[in-house]
Every structure is written in structure tokens, then in C-alpha cells.
Enzyme design. Sequence first.
Site, PDB file in Angstrom:
ATOM      1  N   ASP A 268      58.650 -13.191 -52.446  1.00 25.47           N
ATOM      2  CA  ASP A 268      59.671 -12.169 -52.287  1.00 25.47           C
ATOM      3  C   ASP A 268      60.374 -12.314 -50.930  1.00 25.47           C
ATOM      4  O   ASP A 268      59.756 -12.684 -49.933  1.00 25.47           O
ATOM      5  CB  ASP A 268      59.014 -10.790 -52.390  1.00 25.47           C
ATOM      6  CG  ASP A 268      60.014  -9.653 -52.388  1.00 25.47           C
ATOM      7  OD1 ASP A 268      60.794  -9.570 -53.347  1.00 25.47           O
ATOM      8  OD2 ASP A 268      60.006  -8.864 -51.433  1.00 25.47           O
ATOM      9  N   GLU A 310      62.623 -15.972 -53.872  1.00 23.82           N
ATOM     10  CA  GLU A 310      63.776 -15.090 -54.033  1.00 23.82           C
ATOM     11  C   GLU A 310      64.642 -15.163 -52.770  1.00 23.82           C
ATOM     12  O   GLU A 310      64.253 -14.666 -51.711  1.00 23.82           O
ATOM     13  CB  GLU A 310      63.321 -13.648 -54.256  1.00 23.82           C
ATOM     14  CG  GLU A 310      64.474 -12.673 -54.394  1.00 23.82           C
ATOM     15  CD  GLU A 310      64.347 -11.447 -53.496  1.00 23.82           C
ATOM     16  OE1 GLU A 310      65.230 -10.586 -53.593  1.00 23.82           O
ATOM     17  OE2 GLU A 310      63.401 -11.364 -52.710  1.00 23.82           O
TER      18      GLU A 310
END
Length: 555
Positions: A268, A310
Site C-alpha cells: 500500500d 499501489e
Amino acid sequence: MDVPNTRSKLVDDAFAENPIVYFLLTDRFCRGGGTPPSRAAVNDPGTFHGGKFAGVTRRIQEGWFNALGVNALWISAPYEQIRGWVASENDEFRHEAYHGYWPLDFTVVEPRFGSRDDFKDMVDCAHAHGLKVILDVVMSHAGYPDLATLLAFVPDAVLPGWENATPKDYKSFMAMDTVRMAKWWGPEWVRAEIDGYPDGGDDDLTRISYGLPKFLTESDAPVSLPAFLRDKPDTEAIHLDDTPVRGYLISWLCAWVRRYGIDGFRCDSVKHVDGRCWSELKAAAGEALRQWRAEHTPDVDDADFWMTGEVFGGGIEYARHYDHGFDNLINFRFQGEAKAVFRNVDMNSAFSRGMAWRRLDKLYARYADVLSESRHNVLSYLSSHDTELFDRAHLRNAATALMLLPGGVQIFYGDESGRKESDGVSTLTDACQVARSDMNWESIDTALLEHWRKLGRFRAGHPAIGRGKHIRLSEEPYVFARMHGATGDTVLVALGPGDASIEVGALLPDHATLHDAYSGEWFDIDDGILSFRVDELRLFELAPSLARSSGRLAA
């Protein structure tokens, strides 16, 4: 619904070259008994809904993922999250950490998903069915200091009357001064909007986003274990000598790999973390996985540890983040590009449909040009928990577009089954909640599901789709070929409706037999010409005569 309970023979061992990843939010997917998560009230779209590790295990056992040709499961973060809630944007609802992005303790399982044994059973079951397990991990930030978490670890920071707190006034019950909050993560661990803690900066690395406490991953200063973890009875976190913040985070995350044989991470907020973190995580996780395999699967020669990341807004081009250990990055642009393919398109109109296929061909050609011979890869998706659900009116055709796309692909839970948006939340300011509805086990669109399954199994068996050279053979009906030089794999795809006689002598041997994996029919090439009628879709693969005589593909 009955689904095959067999390990898919089509799972590609070269996973990094052909990732077909299914992403699910554990909380929204399935309860332990196989039922859907509980339907939350309209004003509770952000609470835990009851999905369990055991529910995922049951669906693996039933063959749900194998039937889709999937070769990896991306599971939302399994470690313990903050214990309470914070207010959503504009104070519309109570927002809990069901999604896994507000970590509290990286060393223990989130109890609302099940036990440590439940998690192990899920991972072991996935591996037994030929599926890799990819964990969602966070290194950029800790979870918020919510009321329930503060009550557990910093009780004197919670003021009387907290029991009646609402999303609009809950912060008024917190006394987060420097002295009290030293018992939390501490200013040597995070930047935070709290007196006495380091302020956020103006760049990606130091900026505090959404008020989330920002880990000091760029710091080389050794730190001690945070006060609340030293006193937490169930934690497995221990003090590490001469270790900075990122060293603890890496140690905690790699423990999941070493204990359970986790195959990869979805990372993330990549650009909000010091690049050294990712490089060091990749190396440490790779070593942890080698240790696990040496103990549990010593005779299996498997792939290296895999990481995708991401980088919000990123596309298919090579990015600097690949230099920090990433095998893959998420492609955020395809969702909009796919929407553009079908924008203002009536698929019942030959002219309009032809326009869509021409748009799609340009997209395919560009993706293949960038990705077919490259050393990097991406994951493209239709729907996302970070953006929105793809328009359900075009979902069937969009599934075709995604599953025949060059590069890697990600299926978002419920796209294959026609899952609708959350009831009553379409007007919320926080649009992401709309995309995070409960899996629709009781209202599966069976025709759509079968369409996805045929596409997924076809893709799983053919590296040419993701990594092959793209060649358009006909504009109407739209027919193209993909050729993968390294493996010799060649496929032909036709999107209809229409009749076609295609010259394929330069691509395939004359008098060969082709199998249409979509309909199950067989076709001969005569004098270099392949003739056929296509209504919706043909998925042609070269098949040996033995397979034809037996009425099935050879294993």
C-alpha cells in the site's frame, strides 16, 4: 451454487509472467458457514460486516477461484487493526478498519476475521488448490488513535462521556496531549497531528495523509518498542537492538511469510514510503519464503517472492519503483480506458459495436507494445475498493476486454458475479464505500459468472495473452492474434457477431485443428484459411488431433 472441486490444471507456474489475481476484502466476502456477510444498516456502511478467514477457505474448497482460472488470491491485511471507529468524511458514518489499512499490531491476527489457526487453514488450503497468497501490507502509516484503542492502551486520554460519542463530536472526548500520547506509538515512531510529535512535510515521503500517523520509514535512528506494545499481553512484538522503524516493520511483515509461506505482498501507498524499505522488505521476505519452503516443500522448485505495489494513478510505463524490488505495479488507468471503450456504445448496433472494438484494438496494441517484451509487469482491473465499481451495464463486455488484455490482471470480488453497490450509500461523500458491498452469494448472475470462468481459464492456459505480440487480423468481425515467442504459444480471438474467413497460414500450421475454448467447438484450417461464424466470442487455441478425437483438450 455448485462449482468444480478440483485443482485447476491451467494454473501457470510462471506466475510473475501471467498473474491472474483475485482481490477480496475478507470482511465483505464470506462468513465461516459459507453465507454472505451480514447486511449492515444503511447508516453503517463502514462497520465490520462479519466476513471470516473460514469463509474464504470454504470458497477455495468449493473451487470458486480455480473455476475462474485464478492463480493468486490477494487478501486484505490479516493483522490486528484499531479496535474502534473514526468519523468518515463529512462525519457521515462510523468508519471501522474492516479493510485492513489502519494497523494496530502487525504481529497478531485480527480477531474479527478468526484465529491464527483459521488463517493458517486458509493459506494451506489455497496452496493445496494451486493458488498463491498475496497479503495486503501497510508500511506508510499506523491506524488512528480511536476511542476504543485509546481506552485499551492510553485510558487517561479518553474523557468522561465517551460512550455517547457520535461521528460529529467523538474527537471532543480525546485529550491527546504530549505526555499521555507518549504511551502510544511515540514521536520516534510516527509523524502525527499531535503536540510533541513530528509534523508532516510537503512531499510524498513525509506528508500526513487523511490524518493517519505516518511511520518514520526514512529515519535510520534505532527505536525501542512502542510503549503500548510493551504492555500488550498478546503481542509477539519484541525489542530489536539497533533497529530503526522500518526494520521493525519489515521483521513483523516477514514473520507472516516465515510462519505461513505467504507468496507475495501487495504494498500500500508505495510512494509514501522510503524506497529502501521496499528493497529491504523484498530481500527479507524472499529469504523468509526460502526458509519456509526448505522446511515445508523442499522438493518444490517454486518462484521467488513477488511484490506488486499501489502507486496511485500509475499506468503501464516503467517507473522508478520497479528499482526497489517490485515485480509489478497496479495499473490505475485501465479502468478509465475501459470505460472510454464502451462510452456511448450500443452493442446492438453494428456501427457502435465496431467503434468499441476499434477503440479496444488500439488499447491492446499499445499495451502489448509496452509489455510484451518488457522486464516489468502490471495488474489492471475493472473495479477497485480505492475507486469505484465498473458500470454494471457494460460488465460482460468489459470482462472480455480485461481478461484478454496484455499484462497481468486483477479480478475484484463480485465483478464475476454481478455484485451491486452497497444499498443506500450511493450518495455518500466517501465513494469508496459504495464499491465495498457484501459479496452477493445469494444473487449470483450465473451467465456472467460462466463468461468470466471461460475467459479466466483460457487466459490461465496461454501466456501469449498477457505477454504476446498483438496482431489484428480483421476489423469486422474483430479478430486478433497473440503470439508468444518464448513459449511458441499462439491464440486467436474473435469478437462478434459476424462471419469470417481469416488467412492464418503465416501464424499457424496448415491443416491444423483449432479448439474454441468458449463454445467447445473444433475448427480446421484449410489451405491457410480459418472460416467461422462468431456470435459473441471465439477463443481459439491450437489443439492436437488426439485431443480432438477424444473430445477434450489434452492435459
